[in-house]
Enzyme design. Sequence first.
Site, mmCIF file in Angstrom:
data_model
loop_
_atom_site.group_PDB
_atom_site.id
_atom_site.type_symbol
_atom_site.label_atom_id
_atom_site.label_comp_id
_atom_site.label_asym_id
_atom_site.label_seq_id
_atom_site.Cartn_x
_atom_site.Cartn_y
_atom_site.Cartn_z
ATOM 1 N N GLU A 38 -64.488 -48.433 -5.564
ATOM 2 C CA GLU A 38 -63.232 -48.203 -4.839
ATOM 3 C C GLU A 38 -63.157 -46.735 -4.423
ATOM 4 O OE1 GLU A 38 -60.197 -47.917 -2.852
ATOM 5 O OE2 GLU A 38 -60.384 -49.972 -3.635
ATOM 6 N N GLY A 182 -41.875 -55.625 16.039
ATOM 7 C CA GLY A 182 -42.578 -56.671 15.312
ATOM 8 C C GLY A 182 -41.646 -57.428 14.395
ATOM 9 N N GLY A 184 -42.461 -60.026 12.384
ATOM 10 C CA GLY A 184 -43.094 -60.712 11.269
ATOM 11 C C GLY A 184 -42.461 -60.260 9.964
ATOM 12 N N GLU A 205 -39.175 -58.451 18.938
ATOM 13 C CA GLU A 205 -40.293 -59.358 18.697
ATOM 14 C C GLU A 205 -40.691 -60.023 20.008
ATOM 15 O OE1 GLU A 205 -43.188 -61.819 17.861
ATOM 16 O OE2 GLU A 205 -42.504 -60.353 16.376
ATOM 17 N N GLY A 273 -48.643 -56.199 12.697
ATOM 18 C CA GLY A 273 -49.741 -56.833 11.974
ATOM 19 C C GLY A 273 -50.672 -55.839 11.323
ATOM 20 N N ARG A 274 -51.701 -56.359 10.682
ATOM 21 C CA ARG A 274 -52.663 -55.536 9.968
ATOM 22 C C ARG A 274 -54.070 -55.896 10.411
ATOM 23 N NH1 ARG A 274 -50.540 -52.632 5.898
ATOM 24 N NH2 ARG A 274 -52.595 -52.381 4.933
ATOM 25 N N ALA A 326 -51.131 -61.173 -1.022
ATOM 26 C CA ALA A 326 -51.720 -60.723 -2.281
ATOM 27 C C ALA A 326 -51.940 -61.882 -3.241
ATOM 28 C CB ALA A 326 -50.820 -59.670 -2.916
ATOM 29 N N HIS A 469 -26.248 -77.438 -12.134
ATOM 30 C CA HIS A 469 -25.077 -77.224 -11.272
ATOM 31 C C HIS A 469 -24.131 -76.256 -11.973
ATOM 32 C CE1 HIS A 469 -21.689 -78.130 -8.599
ATOM 33 N NE2 HIS A 469 -20.953 -78.215 -9.704
#
Length: 491
Positions: A38, A182, A184, A205, A273-274, A326, A469
């Site tokens: 990483e 956007g 989303g 959008e 977006g990505r 994820a 309830h």
Amino acid sequence: MSETDPNTTDVLVIGGGTGGYSTALRAASLGLRVVLAERDLIGGTCLHRGCIPSKAMLHAAELVDGIAEARERWGVKATVDSLDWPALVATRDGIVERNHQGVAGHLRTAGVRVVKGTARLTGPRTVHVEGAGEFTARRGIVLATGSRPRLLPGLAADGRRVVTSDDALFAAGLPASVLVLGGGAIGVEYASFHRSMGAEVTLVETAGRLLPLEDEDVGRHLARGLKKRGITVRTGSTLTGTELLADGVRATVRTPKGEKLVIGAERLLVAVGRAPVTDGLDLAAAGLAADERGFVAPADWSRLETSVPGIHVVGDLLPPPSLGLAHASFAEGLLVAETLAGLPSRAVDYATVPRVTYSSPQTASVGLTEAEARARGLDIKVNTMPLAATAKGMVHGQGGMVKVIAAADGAGGDRGLPWSNDVESLGKTGAVLGVHLVGPQVSEMIAESQLIVGWDAEPADVAQHIHAHPTLSEAVGETFLTLAGRGLHQH
């Protein structure tokens, strides 16, 4: 390289986000030697720049909204004197750091060797990590390099006036006005957050509704809830120009009717977006190539294995039907680790992965939308119930709905998987195909529906179970009762 060579391992994972570290942890638990490379921080985008810090901020926004509701609706004379932004940031960052240390500790305990550095492929079983040398993976390599925010051509982020979701998280303060581009999940969440914090918000959008990948009724109810909170929602609209000013931006937007609107804001937040991250990975060295969108597609979805045997992909590098979520990448990591260990493992059924937007109101869905079911030629039954029809829904006062799509008698429950899970009940007649929720805290209500869709339950199966309830979840139960012909409050 010998068996004792520290740079020879069973599995080498490139990327320490949710997909990468879940693969590493599961593989190690199965007795495999694992190296995880990483170049940034363990936990990846979700932990450091996405899911966790953004939901911490949205919780703070929920508290602010609660004070306003207490005053305006319930007669509790409470006010917000001011917002201590550094204190909010410190709490958020403390939550992130505790999670970061927790994940790092899990990896150490599991015996996963974490190597810090940029990794690149040098062959189908070899990887070079900057500063650590060449590694060989006997069983396989897992690509889990994640994604970054997309930008529009010609529109550069400066971190102050034009920002991405990453920038918005770490800004020095809050803007008085924001234009969110956007509709989303990311755009909606940030629009909701900024409105709670007092900003004037316009949400633009291009598609004809918010959350265009969700059921049409979800987008409609969500837009209604956001507009009720004072957010200007412009769907079917396109950004045609942007002018940077000393203290903000001036944007030109074309409406569905062709009208030109000029919108001024202190901040333009781009949430379109990505994009998958493959730069520096050198896919070609291992005989791989990304597609035109930047994804690395598996040749075998049931194993998430690429065209190069032994190289697997998890997380945001995967194209649809993977969802870039994820919790989906956790499942992908488990699948790949078990595959590399030689164990049988079920393919990820993406139709049963829940999808949540943590705005106010929230949305949560699992399974097919009504349009998707009809496009597949399925004979379906649909029932919708407003949350305001329940006592608890009236208490919360946010509106919202429950919508259930089920296969009609004689119709199959096939969700159209691109592989076979060899489950005899997949074509069960009358199976529930999709559940869609909008309203307060529906993110905590979707788990039941995930099981319902995943186990191909019929409405009659669910209707026999009693919901408490008064709760919001009893609207789910009532919706299934009605589909089963036993409804009390719906007909």
